[in-house]
Enzyme design. Structure first.
Site, PDB file in Angstrom:
ATOM      1  CG  ASP A 423      -1.823   1.177   1.323  1.00  0.00           C
ATOM      2  OD1 ASP A 423      -2.684   1.304   0.440  1.00  0.00           O
ATOM      3  OD2 ASP A 423      -1.679   1.982   2.265  1.00  0.00           O
ATOM      4  CD  GLU A 476      -2.428   2.407  -3.437  1.00  0.00           C
ATOM      5  OE1 GLU A 476      -3.422   3.129  -3.581  1.00  0.00           O
ATOM      6  OE2 GLU A 476      -1.842   2.286  -2.346  1.00  0.00           O
TER       7      GLU A 476
END
Length: 743
Positions: A423, A476
């Site tokens: 993330d 990401e």
């Protein structure tokens, strides 16, 4: 061995600790409790035994082998401090009488050093690959005694104690031993068992800190409680050998990868009589419902939003404090492991969202863990994330680097996880991420790159490739950082895939336009092919796109109800035939109208309506085609796998392209993004004969208008779009056709 309550020639001052030591013990400030508590030789073959047990009524010593009571320890003028001298030196037990009963157990301060020097060395070096079996609370047998070994890193603490129900949360009862120079504190508490709740009481430079949960906890209490829990070693009957042995091949870049992203707590829930959420399902209950559903829809993998323990449910798991413990919201660690086991047996891979970028400021967590900035940067210009009000891991510190590396390996190795989606990578790469001038600290070269985070990400990917062969690490990453999915040997970050955020933004912006205006945005849909092979990409329609006022995926679509569904079907068909692996968030697969809400389950009742059922059927068929047709997945990251036929028909908002397999078999895709049916629209093709219609997103089985070509079309010797042959096709409104030459 006999008790000597008159010291028998031994000076009384040797029996008692010094006044300074006693004062530090009483004030819970003693930095080295083993130096005064437990057994200490008297130089003549006997031993002094001292115990500090505030609240105890009496303490006596019992021979461990014979059970013979050897005598009491004397109560001193200091309440709770008991001392005695014994001739000889044999293993002993302490029989302690409390107001509520009697306790017989080994003396925690009679055990030697616990952690091995190599463990401590590897930890300090940031290279301990199995840290979850080293630090934290470990069920161990030490010198033949069962109990729990506690170990925690707090190098700047003046004193650390383990507290829990077993000592009425009294930090004076179980102070720990500091292992220099690693900064790790350790203590073995005999006869303690799995299930005990505990925390650490830490004395920092400026006094007692709030009780801290264990950064290495393998299990936790159920939020909003914040205690750590002693966990048994994982006992999972793994039946996924076939999956694991074939995983490397199954997850190669030329294999299909279609990911169903979900939030475990809001996919399906148990409802009360009013239809409100009564409770979240546990892992066994989810396995029973989710696995057949994912299997039926044809996804190859699921991706779970963070399931590590987190204090605030509204963070969706992204502000987590337990990097090694599955959330107690959904059951035990064993139940989570069995869930993964069941997924693998059904042929479904499991990817976890993993957050090494930042952590919340909760006082029971990592923030100022030992009274100093231990896990985070000390300077707020480096260590505080303004967007999320969180703290940033100091990955330049070897112990923190190793802590996060060990977390990744913990999930991959102990739980057989098939991949990690990292993330917020962009926030890690740049020191000035979301900061204005003067609000950030340059790196040692004066630049904006976070060199420590870059080193960590490269090391992470190298180690995962070595320790968990075939596992995926996915970034990401929302910027134009070069080489995210390039190997570290070639100077890249080494990720398996990068989320294609540019494609997602451009394509969603295009599809939200009224069709009458799409001609002016024609390049937005095709621009992604300019850079499609610069990285290995995943095309993500994630949870972030269906929250915070962005509308659900179907509600982004323009037009009336019929057009919204047609646009959604066309968009999904475009996505599944575009180069790049696929990711779709739960609810999008059947056209949920409302935005995702983590406190409610999906609107499953919508599946009684044909349009919603049609979208779901389309996704299932797209996944089947995607898996079965090598042209749609084999060369996702190679320009030879894609060929434009029509990319410039902005007036009609029509696109056409070929996807090629490695053996030269094409699949033709033709998309019409207007509500106007296009009759006899000519498209050039490379091979003569009949081209079979594999899918028409306007088919009645998907609740479309069923306008099309009767299942296929024959080529004509009419040159078009650089091809000697062509097809004359009827293009349905707001729809995508997929065709393939018949052999």
């Amino acid at each position: 061995m006999s008790f000597s309550n008159r010291e028998q020639g031994h000076a009384k001052e040797r029996l008692l600790p010094t006044a300074k030591d006693i004062d530090a013990l009483v004030r819970a400030e003693h930095h080295d409790p083993f130096s005064i508590l437990g057994p200490h030789g008297d130089g003549a073959g006997g031993q002094f035994i001292r115990a500090y047990l505030p609240g105890a009524l009496s303490v006596s010593v019992v021979d461990k082998n014979s059970g013979e009571e050897l005598g009491p320890l004397e109560a001193t003028e200091t309440p709770g401090l008991f001392v005695g001298h014994f001739e000889g030196s044999r293993p002993y037990l302490l029989r302690t009488r409390w107001a509520g009963g009697e306790q017989v157990a080994e003396d925690p301060y009679s055990f030697g050093q616990l952690l091995g020097e190599m463990d401590l060395y590897l930890f300090a070096e940031g290279n301990h690959r199995d840290l979850s079996s080293c630090l934290g609370a470990q069920l161990k047998t030490v010198d033949g005694v069962d109990g729990v070994r506690f170990a925690v890193w707090a190098p700047n603490a003046r004193r650390v104690s383990v507290v829990g129900d077993f000592n009425v949360w009294d930090g004076r009862r179980h102070p720990m031993r500091l292992r220099h120079p690693s900064g790790v504190w350790e203590l073995f508490i005999p006869r303690l068992q799995a299930g005990e709740l505990y925390k650490y009481e830490i004395l920092g430079a400026h006094g007692i800190l709030p009780l801290k949960a264990d950064p290495m906890a393998l299990a936790t209490s159920l939020p909003p409680d914040t205690a750590s829990k002693v966990a048994s070693p994982l006992q999972i009957d793994w039946q996924d050998q076939d999956w694991m042995s074939g995983r490397r091949e199954r997850q190669q870049h030329n294999a299909p990868l279609s990911i169903y992203e979900l939030h475990a707590g809001s996919w399906q829930c148990e409802l009360d009589d009013l239809g409100e959420v009564a409770r979240q399902y546990t892992w066994p209950e989810l396995a029973e419902r989710l696995i057949p559903y994912v299997k039926e829809l044809g996804f190859t993998h699921i991706e779970l939003m963070p399931i590590m323990e987190h204090p605030f449910g509204g963070s969706w798991g992204y502000q987590l404090l337990s990097q090694f413990a599955p959330s107690a919201r959904y059951g035990t660690p064993e139940q989570f492991g069995e869930f993964v086991n069941a997924c693998h047996q059904a042929g479904i891979g499991v990817i976890l969202d993993w957050v090494p970028a930042h952590f919340p400021t909760d006082t029971h967590g990592l923030a100022q863990f030992d009274g100093t900035a231990l896990y985070e940067y000390g300077n707020p210009l480096e260590g505080f994330h303004q967007d999320w009000d969180t703290l940033i891991y100091n990955l330049g510190r070897t112990e923190v680097h190793g802590y996060m590396l060990a977390s990744a390996l913990h999930w991959l190795k102990h739980f057989h996880i098939d991949g990690l989606r990292v993330d917020a990578v962009a926030s890690m790469l740049y020191r000035d991420y979301s900061r204005k001038a003067g609000e950030w600290v340059p790196n040692r070269h004066g630049g904006r790159e976070n060199l420590e985070a870059i080193d960590f990400l490269r090391h992470l990917n190298d180690v995962v490739a070595l320790e968990a062969p075939g596992a995926l690490v996915i970034a990401e990453e929302s910027t134009a950082w070069p080489g995210v999915s390039q190997s570290t040997q070639q100077g890249g970050l080494g990720f398996a895939y990068k989320w294609n955020m540019g494609w997602m933004h451009d394509s969603l912006h295009y599809i939200q336009q009224d069709p009458v205006y799409r001609a002016h945005h024609h390049n937005e849909l095709s621009f992604g092919l300019v850079y499609a092979w610069s990285e290995r990409f995943i095309l993500p329609i994630s949870h972030d796109e269906v929250v915070h006022g962005k509308h659900s995926l179907i509600d982004k679509m323009p037009g009336d109800r019929w057009q919204k569904f047609a646009n959604l079907r066309a968009y999904l068909s475009f996505m599944w035939t575009h180069p790049g692996k696929k990711l779709l968030f739960m609810g999008c697969e059947f056209g949920q109208w409302r935005e995702w809400n983590h406190d409610q389950q999906l609107d499953w009742y919508l599946l009684q309506y044909s349009e919603h059922k049609g979208v779901q059927k389309l996704v299932s068929d797209l996944n089947r085609l995607y898996r079965e047709e090598p042209a749609l997945h084999e060369q996702d990251d190679a320009p030879q796998g894609f060929q434009w036929l029509i990319g410039d028909d902005a007036i009609n908002s029509v696109y056409a392209w070929l996807r090629w397999s490695k053996d030269g078999t094409p699949v033709l895709v033709v998309a019409n993004f207007t509500p106007v049916p296009r009759q006899s629209y000519r498209v050039g093709v490379p091979f003569a004969g009949r081209w079979k219609e594999l899918l028409n997103s306007d088919a009645d089985t998907y609740a479309g208008s069923n306008y099309g070509n009767g299942g296929g079309a024959f080529t004509e010797e009419v040159a078009s779009h650089g091809q000697a042959l062509s097809l004359e096709l009827n293009l349905p409104p707001l729809a995508v056709l997929i065709l393939k030459p018949e052999v």
